[in-house]
Write an enzyme that holds these catalytic residues in place. Sequence first.
Site, mmCIF file in Angstrom:
data_model
loop_
_atom_site.group_PDB
_atom_site.id
_atom_site.type_symbol
_atom_site.label_atom_id
_atom_site.label_comp_id
_atom_site.label_asym_id
_atom_site.label_seq_id
_atom_site.Cartn_x
_atom_site.Cartn_y
_atom_site.Cartn_z
ATOM 1 N N ARG A 57 12.292 -5.361 5.276
ATOM 2 C CA ARG A 57 12.047 -3.945 5.012
ATOM 3 C C ARG A 57 12.904 -3.054 5.916
ATOM 4 O O ARG A 57 13.074 -3.341 7.094
ATOM 5 C CB ARG A 57 10.563 -3.634 5.250
ATOM 6 N N ARG B 79 0.084 -8.539 13.476
ATOM 7 C CA ARG B 79 -0.556 -7.535 12.610
ATOM 8 C C ARG B 79 -1.423 -8.206 11.554
ATOM 9 O O ARG B 79 -2.487 -7.704 11.198
ATOM 10 C CB ARG B 79 0.517 -6.656 11.953
ATOM 11 N N ARG C 230 -9.320 1.003 8.766
ATOM 12 C CA ARG C 230 -8.911 -0.345 9.149
ATOM 13 C C ARG C 230 -10.011 -1.069 9.920
ATOM 14 O O ARG C 230 -9.832 -2.237 10.264
ATOM 15 C CB ARG C 230 -7.677 -0.277 10.034
ATOM 16 N N LYS D 129 0.830 -1.213 0.000
ATOM 17 C CA LYS D 129 0.000 0.000 0.000
ATOM 18 C C LYS D 129 0.861 1.259 0.000
ATOM 19 O O LYS D 129 0.621 2.189 -0.760
ATOM 20 C CB LYS D 129 -0.931 0.033 1.231
ATOM 21 N N ARG E 287 11.597 -1.148 11.359
ATOM 22 C CA ARG E 287 10.512 -0.711 12.230
ATOM 23 C C ARG E 287 10.336 -1.705 13.367
ATOM 24 O O ARG E 287 10.486 -2.914 13.167
ATOM 25 C CB ARG E 287 9.204 -0.635 11.426
HETATM 26 P P1 AMP Z 1 1.030 0.861 8.954
HETATM 27 O O1 AMP Z 1 2.237 1.671 8.680
HETATM 28 O O2 AMP Z 1 -0.160 1.268 8.149
HETATM 29 O O3 AMP Z 1 1.302 -0.618 8.877
HETATM 30 O O4 AMP Z 1 0.624 1.164 10.484
HETATM 31 C C1 AMP Z 1 1.507 0.892 11.551
HETATM 32 C C2 AMP Z 1 0.724 0.854 12.857
HETATM 33 O O5 AMP Z 1 0.116 2.124 13.094
HETATM 34 C C3 AMP Z 1 -0.405 -0.146 12.905
HETATM 35 O O6 AMP Z 1 0.021 -1.466 13.237
HETATM 36 C C4 AMP Z 1 -1.283 0.464 13.992
HETATM 37 O O7 AMP Z 1 -0.738 0.255 15.286
HETATM 38 C C5 AMP Z 1 -1.181 1.950 13.686
HETATM 39 N N1 AMP Z 1 -2.194 2.373 12.700
HETATM 40 C C6 AMP Z 1 -1.966 2.867 11.442
HETATM 41 N N2 AMP Z 1 -3.124 3.153 10.826
HETATM 42 C C7 AMP Z 1 -4.108 2.823 11.697
HETATM 43 C C8 AMP Z 1 -5.521 2.865 11.631
HETATM 44 N N3 AMP Z 1 -6.183 3.281 10.527
HETATM 45 N N4 AMP Z 1 -6.217 2.432 12.721
HETATM 46 C C9 AMP Z 1 -5.596 2.029 13.838
HETATM 47 N N5 AMP Z 1 -4.261 1.928 13.963
HETATM 48 C C10 AMP Z 1 -3.505 2.346 12.903
#
Ligand code: AMP
Length: 214
Positions: free
Chosen positions: A127, A171, A88, A13, A160
Amino acid sequence: MRLILLGPPGSGKGTQAARLEAECGLCHVSTGDILRQAVADGTSLGRAAKARMDKGQLVPDEVVVGIVEEKLQRPECRKGFVLDGFPRTTGQADALGAILRDFSAPIDRVVALQVDEEVVVARLSGRRTCEECQAMYHVRLSPPQAPDVCDRCGGRLAQRDDDREEVIRRRLAVYEESTRPLLDYYAAGGKLVRLPAGGPPDEVHAALKAAVGL
Ligand code: AMP
């Protein structure tokens, strides 16, 4: 064009949204990037979100909805945007619908990037992300020119905290439980396109643009 990219962590994404921003001028809205920046800056938002993020859990809906609402009001998002990592949950999707109704700016397309779990684990465990500009690399698939240094800004590359294998598996479980139901949610509105996304980024990018008519 107003787009949502759905898909599990590691489905591409962020990579695809960044390319749509660079090539097509869509504003890239990544709730994960905004939260990581808040953690790096040590803001109250960052302090509240960090523990959940490190464990692979979701941050509460009201927190991320507030972030997105603020971002979508900015002038750069008026010309179109691509949402990466939001919504999400169905609660977030309902809130987004209400925000966009207020703006009279409905979502045009929702693209679900589809990849196998083992591809996701391989992608995410290799990554590396720039601590300064969030550019992404992969130790094997797209390494930087100098080890652990960002080609773009010279920042330090790091793994990360949530890209360790046990957190990746958590996740993915959270995705299955909380986010996968959004495929049916958006399919019911006739906006969903499912796109195989296990191939190289260039191929997925071309297929994605064709799928949404860009
Ligand atoms: P991502 O970079 O999109 O994988 O997001 C990393 C982390 O940020 C996720 O595992 C959540 O802890 C938090 N996060 C990001 N976007 C959301 C969202 N829309 N709702 C809730 N938590 C989020």
